[in-house]
Design a protein around this motif. Structure first.
Motif, PDB file in Angstrom:
ATOM      1  N   LYS A  87      -3.416 -16.363  -1.281  1.00 25.98           N
ATOM      2  CA  LYS A  87      -2.961 -15.541  -0.105  1.00 25.98           C
ATOM      3  C   LYS A  87      -1.630 -14.875  -0.569  1.00 25.98           C
ATOM      4  CE  LYS A  87      -1.246 -15.747   4.582  1.00 25.98           C
ATOM      5  NZ  LYS A  87      -1.159 -16.324   5.629  1.00 25.98           N
ATOM      6  N   GLU A  88      -0.741 -15.650  -1.086  1.00 24.69           N
ATOM      7  CA  GLU A  88       0.546 -14.736  -1.436  1.00 24.69           C
ATOM      8  C   GLU A  88       0.162 -13.947  -2.605  1.00 24.69           C
ATOM      9  OE1 GLU A  88       4.857 -16.094  -3.555  1.00 24.69           O
ATOM     10  OE2 GLU A  88       3.722 -17.520  -2.701  1.00 24.69           O
ATOM     11  N   GLU A  89      -0.512 -14.000  -3.757  1.00 20.24           N
ATOM     12  CA  GLU A  89      -0.687 -13.031  -4.645  1.00 20.24           C
ATOM     13  C   GLU A  89      -1.618 -11.805  -4.008  1.00 20.24           C
ATOM     14  OE1 GLU A  89      -4.167 -12.518  -8.154  1.00 20.24           O
ATOM     15  OE2 GLU A  89      -3.472 -14.335  -7.392  1.00 20.24           O
ATOM     16  N   VAL A  90      -2.615 -12.128  -3.332  1.00 18.63           N
ATOM     17  CA  VAL A  90      -3.298 -10.853  -2.544  1.00 18.63           C
ATOM     18  C   VAL A  90      -2.470 -10.236  -1.508  1.00 18.63           C
ATOM     19  CG1 VAL A  90      -5.552 -10.378  -1.057  1.00 18.63           C
ATOM     20  CG2 VAL A  90      -5.521 -12.291  -2.804  1.00 18.63           C
ATOM     21  N   GLN A  91      -1.579 -10.972  -0.877  1.00 23.40           N
ATOM     22  CA  GLN A  91      -1.002 -10.227   0.135  1.00 23.40           C
ATOM     23  C   GLN A  91       0.184  -9.219  -0.353  1.00 23.40           C
ATOM     24  OE1 GLN A  91       1.780 -12.913   2.654  1.00 23.40           O
ATOM     25  NE2 GLN A  91       2.154 -11.053   3.884  1.00 23.40           N
ATOM     26  N   SER A  92       0.700  -9.621  -1.868  1.00 26.72           N
ATOM     27  CA  SER A  92       1.678  -8.848  -2.562  1.00 26.72           C
ATOM     28  C   SER A  92       0.674  -7.550  -2.910  1.00 26.72           C
ATOM     29  CB  SER A  92       2.188  -9.547  -3.503  1.00 26.72           C
ATOM     30  OG  SER A  92       2.737  -8.796  -4.505  1.00 26.72           O
ATOM     31  N   HIS A  93      -0.579  -8.035  -3.293  1.00 22.17           N
ATOM     32  CA  HIS A  93      -1.312  -6.760  -3.856  1.00 22.17           C
ATOM     33  C   HIS A  93      -1.744  -5.634  -2.714  1.00 22.17           C
ATOM     34  CE1 HIS A  93      -4.232  -4.469  -6.371  1.00 22.17           C
ATOM     35  NE2 HIS A  93      -5.127  -4.544  -5.253  1.00 22.17           N
ATOM     36  N   TRP A  94      -2.014  -6.133  -1.589  1.00 24.77           N
ATOM     37  CA  TRP A  94      -2.194  -5.423  -0.572  1.00 24.77           C
ATOM     38  C   TRP A  94      -1.060  -4.554  -0.168  1.00 24.77           C
ATOM     39  CZ3 TRP A  94      -5.745  -8.850   3.158  1.00 24.77           C
ATOM     40  CH2 TRP A  94      -7.122  -9.005   2.675  1.00 24.77           C
ATOM     41  N   ARG A  95       0.162  -5.341   0.009  1.00 24.74           N
ATOM     42  CA  ARG A  95       1.375  -4.511   0.235  1.00 24.74           C
ATOM     43  C   ARG A  95       1.661  -3.581  -0.561  1.00 24.74           C
ATOM     44  NH1 ARG A  95       6.108  -4.867   2.823  1.00 24.74           N
ATOM     45  NH2 ARG A  95       8.081  -4.186   1.992  1.00 24.74           N
ATOM     46  N   LEU A  97      -0.600  -1.474  -2.131  1.00 24.42           N
ATOM     47  CA  LEU A  97      -1.246  -0.327  -1.655  1.00 24.42           C
ATOM     48  C   LEU A  97      -0.911   0.361  -0.502  1.00 24.42           C
ATOM     49  CD1 LEU A  97      -4.862  -2.052  -2.350  1.00 24.42           C
ATOM     50  CD2 LEU A  97      -3.602  -0.798  -3.957  1.00 24.42           C
ATOM     51  N   GLY A  98       0.050  -0.338   0.305  1.00 23.56           N
ATOM     52  CA  GLY A  98       0.461   0.411   1.679  1.00 23.56           C
ATOM     53  C   GLY A  98      -0.342  -0.113   2.720  1.00 23.56           C
ATOM     54  N   PHE A  99      -1.497  -1.241   2.313  1.00 22.79           N
ATOM     55  CA  PHE A  99      -2.411  -1.604   3.359  1.00 22.79           C
ATOM     56  C   PHE A  99      -1.906  -2.302   4.504  1.00 22.79           C
ATOM     57  CE2 PHE A  99      -6.034  -4.250   4.669  1.00 22.79           C
ATOM     58  CZ  PHE A  99      -6.876  -3.249   4.873  1.00 22.79           C
ATOM     59  N   MET A 100      -2.132  -1.707   5.820  1.00 24.30           N
ATOM     60  CA  MET A 100      -1.278  -1.995   6.993  1.00 24.30           C
ATOM     61  C   MET A 100      -2.109  -2.925   7.807  1.00 24.30           C
ATOM     62  SD  MET A 100       1.514  -0.487   6.565  1.00 24.30           S
ATOM     63  CE  MET A 100       2.388  -0.744   8.130  1.00 24.30           C
ATOM     64  N   GLU A 101      -3.262  -3.235   7.388  1.00 24.12           N
ATOM     65  CA  GLU A 101      -4.289  -4.382   8.290  1.00 24.12           C
ATOM     66  C   GLU A 101      -4.343  -5.756   7.854  1.00 24.12           C
ATOM     67  OE1 GLU A 101      -7.918  -2.067   9.064  1.00 24.12           O
ATOM     68  OE2 GLU A 101      -6.669  -0.192   8.840  1.00 24.12           O
ATOM     69  N   ARG A 288       8.680   1.349  -4.285  1.00 23.75           N
ATOM     70  CA  ARG A 288       9.807   0.848  -3.323  1.00 23.75           C
ATOM     71  C   ARG A 288       9.530  -0.345  -2.440  1.00 23.75           C
ATOM     72  NH1 ARG A 288      11.088   6.071   0.322  1.00 23.75           N
ATOM     73  NH2 ARG A 288      11.525   7.084  -1.805  1.00 23.75           N
ATOM     74  N   ASP A 289      10.240  -1.148  -2.598  1.00 24.48           N
ATOM     75  CA  ASP A 289      10.113  -2.494  -1.575  1.00 24.48           C
ATOM     76  C   ASP A 289       8.616  -3.000  -1.709  1.00 24.48           C
ATOM     77  OD1 ASP A 289      12.726  -2.270  -0.585  1.00 24.48           O
ATOM     78  OD2 ASP A 289      12.221  -0.923   1.016  1.00 24.48           O
ATOM     79  N   GLY A 290       8.438  -2.928  -2.980  1.00 25.79           N
ATOM     80  CA  GLY A 290       6.938  -3.468  -3.473  1.00 25.79           C
ATOM     81  C   GLY A 290       5.775  -2.675  -2.910  1.00 25.79           C
TER      82      GLY A 290
END
Length: 297
Positions: A87-95, A97-101, A288-290
């Motif tokens: 979860k933490e790794e995937v969440q960081s990756h999605w962030r 991408l700017g993924f908002m969902e 910028r901010d990940g």
């Protein structure tokens, strides 16, 4: 779309990608397989729409299950469960991408996973080749891109390639696990190297993981590259002057309609094309901010 399954009956019999659970499949196999036949299950990759019924077939026929070493964990514990464990790794990756969902998609993945019970069972890594008979064999070709452990099976004597989800008919598109879930060796560069492998082999017939068989291999691969070229042009045209965008915001601007889980695949592919456009000096990125922001040069 349901996956396609293939059965090769010989001195040893092979079932390629048994697919989702299907009550009729064991009955069909009992009709088609010679009495006492040795059955081996060959998986092109570790996604549940290709392997879920493997465990029931194994119990019924004493079959052995094979998948590439890189996808063994996906099959033995479940592909989505493997993603949910990071979860933490995937969440960081999605962030990035700017993924908002994120929360919506994470709940969706959990709901999908809960529908399936993936037993931990013995899954073996594929050998380099498998004998059908004394004179015929299936060659295992590592073709990462869709997943890091994706393979294709080449029946050399008949010039037939079982391509899994690497190469699909023209009405379908291969999604990549790398940009979606941060999976190593499953990015655009890996996918295109795999396509080149298949182009060099030039089989006469493709039996894909979804859809109808086809024979125009060179034309189909050319279509993929033409579509990529068109998509890159659309991405560049999405930028206003001096504007900074994320992969996710570009997906919205291009009118990609799916929401939640399906949109993630669109965003992931855009991310891969953005990286390629940066290498070609059309774009410049900053973090910028990940979050990775892109602008035209």
């Amino acid at each position: 779309m349901p996956s396609s399954s293939y059965l090769i009956v010989g001195e040893k019999s092979f079932l390629i990608d048994p697919g989702y659970k299907n009550e009729s499949l064991p009955l069909v196999l009992k009709e088609l397989l010679p009495s006492g036949a040795e059955l081996q299950i060959l998986l092109t990759h570790g996604h549940i729409d290709h392997y879920e019924s493997s465990f029931e077939i194994k119990r019924t026929f004493g079959a052995t299950i094979y998948v590439h070493q890189r996808d063994v964990k996906k099959v033995s514990i479940g592909a989505l469960r493997e993603v949910l464990s990071r979860k933490e790794e995937v969440q960081s990756h999605w962030r990035s991408l700017g993924f908002m969902e994120f929360e919506e998609v994470w709940r969706e993945l959990g709901t999908i996973q809960a529908l399936y019970v993936d037993p931990i069972d013995e899954v073996l890594p594929l050998p380099p080749s498998l004998k059908i008979s004394e004179s015929e064999e299936l060659r295992v070709i590592h073709t990462p891109g869709h997943t890091s452990g994706s393979v294709s099976f080449l029946w050399s004597k008949r010039s037939v390639l079982f391509s899994g989800d690497l190469l699909l008919p023209s009405d379908q598109e291969t999604w990549l696990s790398g940009p979606c879930f941060g999976e190593e060796d499953a990015f655009l560069e890996d996918y295109e190297r795999s396509l080149k492998k298949i182009a060099n082999i030039s089989p006469e017939l493709i039996l894909p993981g979804h859809g109808e068989p086809f024979s125009n291999v060179t034309e189909r691969i050319s279509e993929i590259y033409l579509k990529k070229k068109k998509r890159k042009k659309e991405i560049l045209n999405a930028f206003e002057k001096n504007e900074k965008l994320t992969a996710y915001s570009i997906s919205l601007r291009l009118g990609d309609k799916p929401k939640g889980y399906p949109r993630l695949f669109h965003v992931g592919m855009i991310f891969e094309l953005l990286k390629e456009l940066e290498k070609e000096n059309f774009l410049k990125s900053e973090i910028r901010d990940g979050v990775i922001l892109w602008r035209k040069v």
